[in-house]
Design a protein around this motif. Sequence first.
Motif, PDB file in Angstrom:
ATOM      1  N   LEU A 131       0.834  -1.200   0.000  1.00 31.28           N
ATOM      2  CA  LEU A 131       0.000   0.000   0.000  1.00 31.28           C
ATOM      3  C   LEU A 131       0.870   1.251   0.000  1.00 31.28           C
ATOM      4  O   LEU A 131       0.704   2.131  -0.842  1.00 31.28           O
ATOM      5  CB  LEU A 131      -0.920  -0.009   1.227  1.00 31.28           C
ATOM      6  CG  LEU A 131      -1.844   1.198   1.420  1.00 31.28           C
ATOM      7  CD1 LEU A 131      -2.798   1.333   0.237  1.00 31.28           C
ATOM      8  CD2 LEU A 131      -2.622   1.066   2.732  1.00 31.28           C
ATOM      9  N   PHE A 132       1.800   1.321   0.945  1.00 31.84           N
ATOM     10  CA  PHE A 132       2.687   2.490   1.024  1.00 31.84           C
ATOM     11  C   PHE A 132       4.025   2.156   0.368  1.00 31.84           C
ATOM     12  O   PHE A 132       4.699   1.203   0.758  1.00 31.84           O
ATOM     13  CB  PHE A 132       2.897   2.909   2.480  1.00 31.84           C
ATOM     14  CG  PHE A 132       1.678   3.518   3.097  1.00 31.84           C
ATOM     15  CD1 PHE A 132       1.276   4.807   2.761  1.00 31.84           C
ATOM     16  CD2 PHE A 132       0.910   2.797   4.001  1.00 31.84           C
ATOM     17  CE1 PHE A 132       0.138   5.367   3.311  1.00 31.84           C
ATOM     18  CE2 PHE A 132      -0.229   3.351   4.567  1.00 31.84           C
ATOM     19  CZ  PHE A 132      -0.617   4.635   4.215  1.00 31.84           C
ATOM     20  N   THR A 133       4.395   2.966  -0.599  1.00 33.04           N
ATOM     21  CA  THR A 133       5.588   2.685  -1.388  1.00 33.04           C
ATOM     22  C   THR A 133       6.442   3.928  -1.560  1.00 33.04           C
ATOM     23  O   THR A 133       6.007   5.053  -1.314  1.00 33.04           O
ATOM     24  CB  THR A 133       5.196   2.185  -2.789  1.00 33.04           C
ATOM     25  OG1 THR A 133       4.320   3.162  -3.394  1.00 33.04           O
ATOM     26  CG2 THR A 133       4.507   0.831  -2.732  1.00 33.04           C
ATOM     27  N   THR A 134       7.665   3.683  -1.974  1.00 33.45           N
ATOM     28  CA  THR A 134       8.549   4.765  -2.405  1.00 33.45           C
ATOM     29  C   THR A 134       8.919   4.474  -3.848  1.00 33.45           C
ATOM     30  O   THR A 134       9.041   3.307  -4.244  1.00 33.45           O
ATOM     31  CB  THR A 134       9.803   4.863  -1.525  1.00 33.45           C
ATOM     32  OG1 THR A 134      10.593   5.982  -1.951  1.00 33.45           O
ATOM     33  CG2 THR A 134      10.626   3.595  -1.577  1.00 33.45           C
ATOM     34  N   TYR A 135       9.069   5.514  -4.617  1.00 29.08           N
ATOM     35  CA  TYR A 135       9.299   5.357  -6.052  1.00 29.08           C
ATOM     36  C   TYR A 135      10.776   5.575  -6.331  1.00 29.08           C
ATOM     37  O   TYR A 135      11.250   6.697  -6.427  1.00 29.08           O
ATOM     38  CB  TYR A 135       8.453   6.383  -6.802  1.00 29.08           C
ATOM     39  CG  TYR A 135       8.168   6.050  -8.246  1.00 29.08           C
ATOM     40  CD1 TYR A 135       7.769   4.777  -8.629  1.00 29.08           C
ATOM     41  CD2 TYR A 135       8.283   7.037  -9.225  1.00 29.08           C
ATOM     42  CE1 TYR A 135       7.491   4.480  -9.950  1.00 29.08           C
ATOM     43  CE2 TYR A 135       7.998   6.759 -10.551  1.00 29.08           C
ATOM     44  CZ  TYR A 135       7.608   5.470 -10.906  1.00 29.08           C
ATOM     45  OH  TYR A 135       7.326   5.178 -12.230  1.00 29.08           O
TER      46      TYR A 135
END
Length: 263
Positions: free
Chosen positions: A94-98
């Motif tokens: 759900l929570f990501t870093t690109y």
Amino acid sequence: MEIGDYYKLLEAVDHEKDPRAYALFLFLFNTGARISEALSVDIERVERVGNGYKVAIRGKRGKVRDIDFNQETYEALEKFLKRTDRDFKCRGALFTTYKRFLEEDSQNPQDNYLGTLHRLSPKMADWIVKKYAGKTKLPRTKFFSHNFRHLIAKTLLDQGTSLDKVKNFLGHTNISTTALYTMGKASKLREVKSRAMRSARIQILEKKYRNCWDIAGILVDALSENPRISDAKLAELLGTSKASFSRKHKKLSEEIRGEFLKI
């Protein structure tokens, strides 16, 4: 973190430029999840239930608990997912870093990026919290992702939610762990009760020693603030010597001292 600090953090976030931070803050507060739990959530664990929403939180020892959250949080999550070209039909973190990297033959470093999504780390989540704490002039060293969990626990307890319900909400195994969140509240309550008891004793003593209140009043004022104040200091406040104090006022001072040592 106090509730006012929480709203300051939300107000500091530009929803368009950083929808992830806004969604993260709302999610942590509304679910009370540990940061490790929140960042382990996959998109498919979020469900719509009637007019509301819930998320399956996998806690310690693999125990799963369902937590309800509000429309505002859902819309913030939806906006963040859209920014990463995803939606609630997708799967994965759900929570990501690109994480981005340049194409090898790129001629325009500003535009030609490829990227892969990685699950957001607790360290990065703390950095996001500290970033916005700094923007609002809040002390960065005192703000972490875990503060949201403490805040919602204290808020629920202050609103009269039972300790047992808060325990289940937070996913605690032992209720004594949940009880730690009441320490600040209990401390304030003890202080209020102590002030009330001092005030009541002063009124009783004032009536009892009305005939010599010029002396007793000074002793009551001093001993109500500090029951362990020295005789030398009391003598100084009465404008007399320590020897004279011992002869004339020792008995009275000890009686008054005993009243305030009971509190």
